[in-house]
Scaffold this motif. Structure first.
Motif, mmCIF file in Angstrom:
data_model
loop_
_atom_site.group_PDB
_atom_site.id
_atom_site.type_symbol
_atom_site.label_atom_id
_atom_site.label_comp_id
_atom_site.label_asym_id
_atom_site.label_seq_id
_atom_site.Cartn_x
_atom_site.Cartn_y
_atom_site.Cartn_z
ATOM 1 N N GLN A 50 0.831 -1.200 0.000
ATOM 2 C CA GLN A 50 0.000 0.000 0.000
ATOM 3 C C GLN A 50 0.867 1.253 0.000
ATOM 4 N N ALA A 51 1.971 1.210 0.738
ATOM 5 C CA ALA A 51 2.867 2.372 0.777
ATOM 6 C C ALA A 51 3.469 2.649 -0.601
ATOM 7 N N GLU A 52 3.849 1.590 -1.320
ATOM 8 C CA GLU A 52 4.405 1.774 -2.664
ATOM 9 C C GLU A 52 3.337 2.281 -3.622
ATOM 10 N N THR A 53 2.116 1.804 -3.460
ATOM 11 C CA THR A 53 1.000 2.289 -4.283
ATOM 12 C C THR A 53 0.745 3.765 -4.020
ATOM 13 N N ASP A 54 0.761 4.145 -2.748
ATOM 14 C CA ASP A 54 0.540 5.549 -2.397
ATOM 15 C C ASP A 54 1.638 6.440 -2.970
ATOM 16 N N GLU A 55 2.863 5.908 -3.036
ATOM 17 C CA GLU A 55 3.961 6.687 -3.610
ATOM 18 C C GLU A 55 3.744 6.920 -5.108
ATOM 19 N N VAL A 56 3.247 5.897 -5.810
ATOM 20 C CA VAL A 56 2.942 6.076 -7.227
ATOM 21 C C VAL A 56 1.829 7.106 -7.403
ATOM 22 N N LEU A 57 0.809 7.035 -6.548
ATOM 23 C CA LEU A 57 -0.279 8.008 -6.598
ATOM 24 C C LEU A 57 0.256 9.426 -6.440
ATOM 25 N N ALA A 58 1.126 9.629 -5.450
ATOM 26 C CA ALA A 58 1.702 10.958 -5.232
ATOM 27 C C ALA A 58 2.569 11.386 -6.422
ATOM 28 N N ASP A 59 3.316 10.437 -6.993
ATOM 29 C CA ASP A 59 4.157 10.735 -8.151
ATOM 30 C C ASP A 59 3.302 11.131 -9.349
ATOM 31 N N PHE A 60 2.239 10.385 -9.607
ATOM 32 C CA PHE A 60 1.339 10.722 -10.715
ATOM 33 C C PHE A 60 0.739 12.117 -10.527
ATOM 34 N N GLN A 61 0.355 12.424 -9.304
ATOM 35 C CA GLN A 61 -0.284 13.722 -9.080
ATOM 36 C C GLN A 61 0.703 14.869 -9.268
ATOM 37 N N SER A 62 1.987 14.600 -9.039
ATOM 38 C CA SER A 62 2.995 15.630 -9.297
ATOM 39 C C SER A 62 3.237 15.823 -10.793
ATOM 40 N N ARG A 63 2.839 14.850 -11.596
ATOM 41 C CA ARG A 63 3.054 14.894 -13.043
ATOM 42 C C ARG A 63 1.785 15.250 -13.824
ATOM 43 N N ALA A 64 0.643 15.278 -13.158
ATOM 44 C CA ALA A 64 -0.637 15.222 -13.851
ATOM 45 C C ALA A 64 -1.075 16.524 -14.505
ATOM 46 N N LYS A 65 -0.439 17.648 -14.170
ATOM 47 C CA LYS A 65 -0.891 18.923 -14.732
ATOM 48 C C LYS A 65 -0.683 18.943 -16.245
ATOM 49 N N VAL A 66 -1.759 19.112 -16.968
ATOM 50 C CA VAL A 66 -1.709 19.138 -18.429
ATOM 51 C C VAL A 66 -1.313 20.540 -18.885
ATOM 52 N N PRO A 67 -0.340 20.659 -19.770
ATOM 53 C CA PRO A 67 0.050 21.993 -20.253
ATOM 54 C C PRO A 67 -1.149 22.718 -20.873
ATOM 55 N N PRO A 68 -1.349 24.004 -20.568
ATOM 56 C CA PRO A 68 -2.514 24.742 -21.084
ATOM 57 C C PRO A 68 -2.625 24.724 -22.604
ATOM 58 N N TYR A 69 -1.483 24.676 -23.294
ATOM 59 C CA TYR A 69 -1.555 24.703 -24.760
ATOM 60 C C TYR A 69 -2.283 23.485 -25.322
ATOM 61 N N VAL A 70 -2.299 22.378 -24.591
ATOM 62 C CA VAL A 70 -3.016 21.181 -25.051
ATOM 63 C C VAL A 70 -4.508 21.479 -25.159
ATOM 64 N N PHE A 71 -5.048 22.167 -24.161
ATOM 65 C CA PHE A 71 -6.469 22.508 -24.189
ATOM 66 C C PHE A 71 -6.758 23.516 -25.300
#
Length: 436
Positions: free
Chosen positions: A102-123
């Motif tokens: 669960q701790a490793e899963t939570d780390e992936v979740l936190a990592d994804f959320q740090s990467r998840a912002k989509v560049p505005p130009y895509v929209f």
């Protein structure tokens, strides 16, 4: 470095000597023979690709890292309050073959959320596209637009070959983390008058996708199940092979996955779920409101076949039994929507169609594939724009193909370049009984 990335490096270093030994000591060992029908017929069943992430057995179905679908669902950490594992846990599993804590899963979740912002130009790019663009064209365009931010491409000339996997992993992780918001944006832009729902921090990928789509529970579990089931199907299918092929030229993950999405959009691949639901809706109309029974469904199926049409959603290039992905979704339906009219019709077709197709005798596999079931669940939860369904497939497929090309770079697999022959050469070998 996250636990996932450091563990992945350990796995890569353990695996490289295995590939080196095979190529140096056993390079000339013959593992297959090629027939004329395989050469002409799309290279069907030629053993010429390598992946350890999933394997498709004709009788058993898909195995992810050696585990079948029920075993995968049972082994991985589940979302809080959910019935299915999180996509984050599954990503860790695909990359390493290990069941995360669960701790490793939570780390992936936190990592994804740090990467998840989509560049505005895509929209901005998506808003500029014609309103009647197919959502798959929009998804592929959005992925391609992000290529300018590729870490792999920007660091290519300063990166050693053995380290290509590192920047490919970074691109792949960024893509996986961003795709749910891009997909939900396309849906809300195209079908909900541009009423965009912002992502909600702290949610796992499935729950956040359901939130951004504006669909209530248990659609978060539907998303988790759907993305996992559609993630990978070994490397020979069009979307996986196209992604692998383009990446073999050392194109980055954005170029490569955009190519895979373009293959997925074809009616013989990912678009099939859209085609199936369209057919089922027409089938339902032909019953004129009558309750589906084995008798009237059997007659309607024969009418379909006798008119020169096929039964969509039945048959598979590899499988010779009911697709376990179909079974997994059917079990969800039996629990959550057993009395839904559309599901009752699909379930009746499932009971009747294999016998009809076997009696007709024109199909090698009379059993349903994943597409025969998937659209029904989406329709039930209000997602009735079925030309969007392949986008959902694409978000899930990213998990498998991006994990695969990360490993392709880790193991140094070369540029893919099959050798072609001419028709005259085939005719000559046919006359001689083979290539002498």
């Amino acid at each position: 470095m996250t636990r996932l990335k450091s563990l992945l490096l350990e796995k890569i270093q353990e695996h490289r000597p295995r590939i080196q030994k095979l190529t140096k000591e056993f390079a000339d060992v013959v593992i297959d023979q090629v027939t004329i029908s395989q050469t002409i017929g799309g290279a069907r069943d030629i053993h010429s690709l390598v992946t350890d992430i999933s394997y498709l057995d004709p009788q058993e179905g898909i195995r992810f890292r050696g585990k079948n679908i029920p075993e995968t669902f049972a082994a991985l950490p589940k979302a809080a309050g959910g019935e299915y594992p999180t996509v984050e846990a599954f990503w860790f599993f695909l990359l390493t073959g290990d069941i995360p804590t669960q701790a490793e899963t939570d780390e992936v979740l936190a990592d994804f959320q740090s990467r998840a912002k989509v560049p505005p130009y895509v929209f901005e790019v998506l808003r500029a596209m014609p309103k009647d663009s197919h959502p798959m064209a929009m998804l592929s365009t959005a992925v391609l637009a992000m290529q300018k931010d590729s870490i792999f491409a920007s660091k290519y000339h300063e990166t050693k070959k053995n380290d290509y996997w590192d920047t490919m992993y970074e691109d792949a992780s960024n893509l996986v983390a961003r795709l749910p918001e891009i997909a939900a944006f396309i849906y809300r832009l195209k079908y909900k008058n541009g009423d965009i729902i912002a992502p909600k921090p702290g949610l796992d990928m499935g729950a956040n996708f359901a939130h951004m789509m504006g669909i209530a529970k248990p659609y978060d579990d539907v998303a988790r199940m759907y993305f996992i089931l559609h993630s990978d199907h070994e490397s020979g299918n069009v979307s996986a092979h196209a992604t692998h092929l383009v990446a073999s030229a050392l194109s980055d993950a954005f170029y490569s996955f955009s190519a895979g999405l373009n293959g997925l959009a074809g009616p013989l691949h990912g678009l099939a779920n859209q085609e199936v639901l369209d057919w089922i809706m027409g089938f339902q109309k032909k019953l004129n409101g009558a309750e589906p029974t084995e008798e009237n469904v059997k007659q309607a199926l024969w009418d379909t076949l006798n008119s020169g049409h096929v039964i969509p959603g039945y048959g598979h290039a590899v499988l010779r039994r009911t697709d376990p992905r179909y079974t997994a979704q059917m079990e969800f339906c039996l629990k959550h929507l057993p009395n839904d009219p559309l599901f009752k019709l699909v379930n009746t077709i499932y009971k009747v169609a294999p016998g009809v197709l076997t009696e007709q005798g024109k199909t090698k596999n009379p059993w349903p594939n994943v597409d025969a079931q998937s659209g029904v669940i989406q329709w039930y939860y209000g997602l009735k724009e079925y030309d969007f369904y392949t986008v959902l497939f694409g978000v899930g497929r990213a998990l498998g193909v991006l994990a695969n090309i990360t490993w392709d770079r880790a193991l140094g697999y070369p540029l893919e370049r099959p050798k072609s022959v001419t028709t005259a050469m085939l005719e000559e070998w046919a006359a001689k009984g083979g290539r002498k």
